[in-house]
Scaffold this active site. Structure first.
Site: not given
Ligand SMILES: Cc1cc2nc3c(=O)[nH]c(=O)nc-3n(C[C@H](O)[C@H](O)[C@H](O)COP(=O)(O)OP(=O)(O)OC[C@H]3O[C@@H](n4cnc5c(N)ncnc54)[C@H](O)[C@@H]3O)c2cc1C
Length: 325
Positions: A226, A321, A157
């Site tokens: 998330s 995140e 990510r």
């Protein structure tokens, strides 16, 4: 209002909706935007707005899909897709055209332009597996630069656009290198449940169904996906946790272990609980959701409470995140 899947009422001093490449060149030509606080927004699927943004938002709405090259011998096709295209729409288009490799990325909310920035990933495939090049403009100068896959320095990510080039470039389009043959990536354990033989259509449908069985659909319940990253702890820390909590969910990661943040949050008693107008999703504790009229402050208050309880119980610091604006 600036679009965002959390459904937070988000505003900015100025919003410029970019319609095409020449419009982007025009907007950047004066160099003004580079001198002001600026933020590039695609679908706002990973953003949590906590204040009116004090500057310019470049809202990427440029559209277009073009085949650059097709090699029937190598069985490869290069396709250039404008940043403002919806990633999920392109995944479906690719399947319909017989271009393969992106099936597992179906139903990830957001735009094509954000995909290399975030190195989006799901079910064993990441943007880095299919990105050939990224066409970007330097916001301060309006100069075009082509980033190769290696230039993007993709990580989990993560990419160069979140580090040394953070907020310095706007992605105008992405060139994907896709296969003319269907060679599905079924390595992810959950995909074993899919009916065989798997076709491109059944793969995207199966993965979309799996995703929406445990994630809130943005059009029904607001979220940023998330909210926390899965934390990595040392092997000795993991052994200590494992002896106390034998069913803890973790995977080896380098010298240590990656813990399932959702498990930690659930076992801190937060799954399905609310604080004010924000809550922890009842089907997946990694996701914070809008219970109606939620503000960015509500999100931060709940996130802090969850972080404090996980830290107190497991000695693990959760990292967000989602991007806090
Ligand atoms: C229900 C749900 C499920 C999700 N599931 C997943 C998942 O499985 N896997 C996954 O990886 N992510 C997932 N996400 C997160 C999200 O889909 C991704 O982060 C996606 O890439 C965000 O795209 P966006 O266009 O909405 O970007 P935004 O949220 O608008 O922006 C995200 C970041 O990218 C930057 N950015 C956006 N567009 C550009 C551009 N053109 N040029 C330069 N910078 C840009 C922004 O400045 C910001 O830093 C999920 C989110 C939701 C709401």
């Amino acid at each position: 209002m600036i679009p965002n899947t959390f459904g937070i009422n988000a505003t900015a001093d100025q919003v410029v909706a970019i319609q095409n490449e020449s419009h982007l060149q025009e907007v950047l030509a004066s160099g003004t935007i580079g001198r002001l606080p600026h933020l590039v927004v695609g679908g706002g699927s990973n953003l949590v707005f906590t204040r009116p943004f004090p500057g310019v938002v470049l809202l990427m709405q440029n559209k277009g899909v073009a085949v650059l090259a097709e090699d029937p011998l190598e069985r490869k096709v290069s396709v250039k897709v404008s940043a403002g295209e919806i990633l999920d729409d392109f995944v479906h288009l690719a399947v319909a055209r017989g271009w393969h490799g992106m099936e597992n990325l179906v139903a990830i909310p957001g735009t094509v332009g954000a995909a290399p920035v975030q190195n989006v990933g799901a079910y064993g495939v990441e943007a880095k597996d299919v990105v050939q090049e990224v066409n970007a403009y330097e916001i301060a100068t309006g100069k075009k630069r082509i980033f190769s896959n290696a230039d993007c320095r993709f990580g989990y990510r993560d990419s160069v656009f979140k580090h040394e080039f953070k907020d310095l470039y706007v992605v105008e389009s992405v060139v994907f290198s896709l296969s003319l043959d269907f060679d599905p990536n079924l390595n992810y354990a959950a995909l074993a449940s899919l009916e065989k033989p798997v076709t491109p259509e059944s793969l995207v449908e199966g993965i979309a169904n799996l995703r929406w069985s445990k994630l809130p659909r943005p059009e029904e319940i607001g979220s940023a996906g998330s909210f926390f990253k899965n934390p990595i702890v040392t092997a000795s820390h993991f052994e200590k946790l494992k002896s106390e909590y034998p069913d803890i969910v973790a995977y080896p990661a380098g010298d240590g272990f990656k813990l399932a943040a959702g498990w930690l949050i659930e076992h801190s008693g937060w799954k399905g609980k609310n604080l004010g107008k924000c809550g922890v999703y009842e089907k997946q504790a990694l996701v914070l959701v809008n219970r109606g009229g939620c503000t960015g402050e509500d999100v931060l208050r709940l996130a802090s409470a969850v972080e404090a309880d996980v830290q107190a119980k497991f000695g693990v610091l959760l990292e967000k995140e989602a991007i806090i604006v």
